[in-house]
Enzyme design. Structure first.
Site, PDB file in Angstrom:
ATOM      1  N   GLY A  16      -4.146   2.857   1.091  1.00  0.00           N
ATOM      2  CA  GLY A  16      -4.982   1.713   0.735  1.00  0.00           C
ATOM      3  C   GLY A  16      -4.603   1.046  -0.575  1.00  0.00           C
ATOM      4  O   GLY A  16      -5.447   0.413  -1.223  1.00  0.00           O
ATOM      5  N   ARG A  69      -6.531   3.170  24.701  1.00  0.00           N
ATOM      6  CA  ARG A  69      -6.427   2.089  23.713  1.00  0.00           C
ATOM      7  C   ARG A  69      -7.473   0.981  23.937  1.00  0.00           C
ATOM      8  O   ARG A  69      -8.139   0.564  22.991  1.00  0.00           O
ATOM      9  CB  ARG A  69      -4.991   1.529  23.748  1.00  0.00           C
ATOM     10  CG  ARG A  69      -4.577   0.755  22.529  1.00  0.00           C
ATOM     11  CD  ARG A  69      -3.122   0.304  22.633  1.00  0.00           C
ATOM     12  NE  ARG A  69      -2.149   1.367  22.518  1.00  0.00           N
ATOM     13  CZ  ARG A  69      -1.781   1.928  21.365  1.00  0.00           C
ATOM     14  NH1 ARG A  69      -2.323   1.542  20.228  1.00  0.00           N
ATOM     15  NH2 ARG A  69      -0.887   2.895  21.348  1.00  0.00           N
ATOM     16  N   HIS A 113       3.617  -6.418   6.505  1.00  0.00           N
ATOM     17  CA  HIS A 113       4.624  -5.538   7.099  1.00  0.00           C
ATOM     18  C   HIS A 113       5.761  -5.365   6.084  1.00  0.00           C
ATOM     19  O   HIS A 113       6.223  -6.349   5.508  1.00  0.00           O
ATOM     20  CB  HIS A 113       5.156  -6.155   8.397  1.00  0.00           C
ATOM     21  CG  HIS A 113       6.167  -5.294   9.070  1.00  0.00           C
ATOM     22  ND1 HIS A 113       5.814  -4.144   9.752  1.00  0.00           N
ATOM     23  CD2 HIS A 113       7.518  -5.373   9.134  1.00  0.00           C
ATOM     24  CE1 HIS A 113       6.916  -3.565  10.217  1.00  0.00           C
ATOM     25  NE2 HIS A 113       7.956  -4.293   9.855  1.00  0.00           N
TER      26      HIS A 113
HETATM   27  C1  GRF Z   1       2.457  -0.898   3.308  1.00  0.00           C
HETATM   28  O1  GRF Z   1       3.823  -0.677   3.062  1.00  0.00           O
HETATM   29  C2  GRF Z   1       2.283  -1.984   4.308  1.00  0.00           C
HETATM   30  O2  GRF Z   1       3.265  -2.965   4.251  1.00  0.00           O
HETATM   31  C3  GRF Z   1       2.383  -1.243   5.610  1.00  0.00           C
HETATM   32  O3  GRF Z   1       1.776  -0.006   5.377  1.00  0.00           O
HETATM   33  C4  GRF Z   1       1.817   0.285   3.988  1.00  0.00           C
HETATM   34  C5  GRF Z   1       0.405   0.473   3.566  1.00  0.00           C
HETATM   35  O4  GRF Z   1       0.295   0.938   2.254  1.00  0.00           O
HETATM   36  N1  GRF Z   1       1.790  -2.005   6.670  1.00  0.00           N
HETATM   37  P1  GRF Z   1      -1.133   1.051   1.581  1.00  0.00           P
HETATM   38  O5  GRF Z   1      -2.002   1.901   2.486  1.00  0.00           O
HETATM   39  O6  GRF Z   1      -1.676  -0.339   1.406  1.00  0.00           O
HETATM   40  O7  GRF Z   1      -0.882   1.737   0.270  1.00  0.00           O
END
Ligand code: GRF
Length: 224
Positions: A16, A69, A113
């Site tokens: 997070g 799902r 992403h």
């Molecule tokens: C990040 O690298 C984001 O791009 C990907 O998952 C990771 C999440 O990191 N989708 P965090 O939980 O926000 O620290």
């Protein structure tokens, strides 16, 4: 902006840190949104703790409690809609979403992403960028569509790949910039400057983005 602040629900699965970047921006007064709730599909996601510390409501909805799902996504949609958000922010939410859920939130769901999309959709992006010898790498904030990590891109952060990089070092440098671009895109959305056009292209200040913006071309309003 007038009226009440944009109501946002954030979905997480893990650390997070992107959620934290949003919380920090709100607390600093630079992001006029209300994070209505944080929902995690993993009970031990550290992001839940971050939300609690910021006095944000939390919910846990485990996909393991659902037979498939579609059943999980139906429950997730009910849970999200109970908070009546204007925007749903995926911040490290490690689930593939069903087309029905994605369609329901069209134009009001964002994801981040860790790659320069359309390169390296899916998992292990940093390892894959190193394997093929990319000279630059980064992260992308995009609207969510049915195509996995394929939705219209709004803003990218770019980092050069260093000769001695390993996946962890590269990921750490990318993550620092993720924490700048995600609040920036959410701010544009909150200001009503960003939307997803009917033609499938993002529009910022009325202009269609054929290509995502890049952090290195930007004078950011939120962070310096
Ligand atoms: C990040 O690298 C984001 O791009 C990907 O998952 C990771 C999440 O990191 N989708 P965090 O939980 O926000 O620290």
């Amino acid at each position: 902006m007038s009226g009440s602040p944009l109501s946002v629900v954030v979905l997480i699965s893990g650390s997070g840190s992107n959620l934290q970047a949003l919380i920090d921006a709100v607390q600093q007064g630079s992001l006029p949104i209300r994070i209505r709730a944080v929902i995690a599909n993993e009970a031990d996601a550290f992001g839940l703790e971050r939300a609690r510390r910021a006095a944000i409501e939390t919910r846990i909805l485990s996909h393991r409690d659902y037979p498939d799902r579609p059943a999980f996504d139906a429950a997730l949609m009910d849970l999200i809609d109970g908070f009546q958000p204007d925007l749903v922010v995926l911040a490290g939410f490690m689930r593939i979403l069903t087309p029905g859920l994605v369609a329901h939130y069209r134009g009001r769901m964002l994801n981040i992403h860790p790659s320069l999309l359309p390169k390296f959709r899916g998992l292990h992006t940093h390892e894959r960028a190193l394997e093929v010898g990319e000279r630059e790498h980064g992260a992308t904030v995009h609207f969510v569509t049915e195509e996995l990590d394929g939705g219209p891109a709004v803003l990218q952060a770019v980092v050069p790949v260093e000769p001695d990089d390993d996946a962890a070092r590269l990921a750490a440098r990318v993550l620092i910039l993720e924490h700048r671009i995600y609040p920036q895109v959410v701010l544009w959305f909150a200001q009503g400057r960003l939307l997803l056009g009917a033609d499938g292209l993002p529009r910022l200040d009325g202009e269609a983005l054929q290509q995502p913006l890049r952090l290195d071309n930007l004078t950011t309003e939120l962070t310096s």
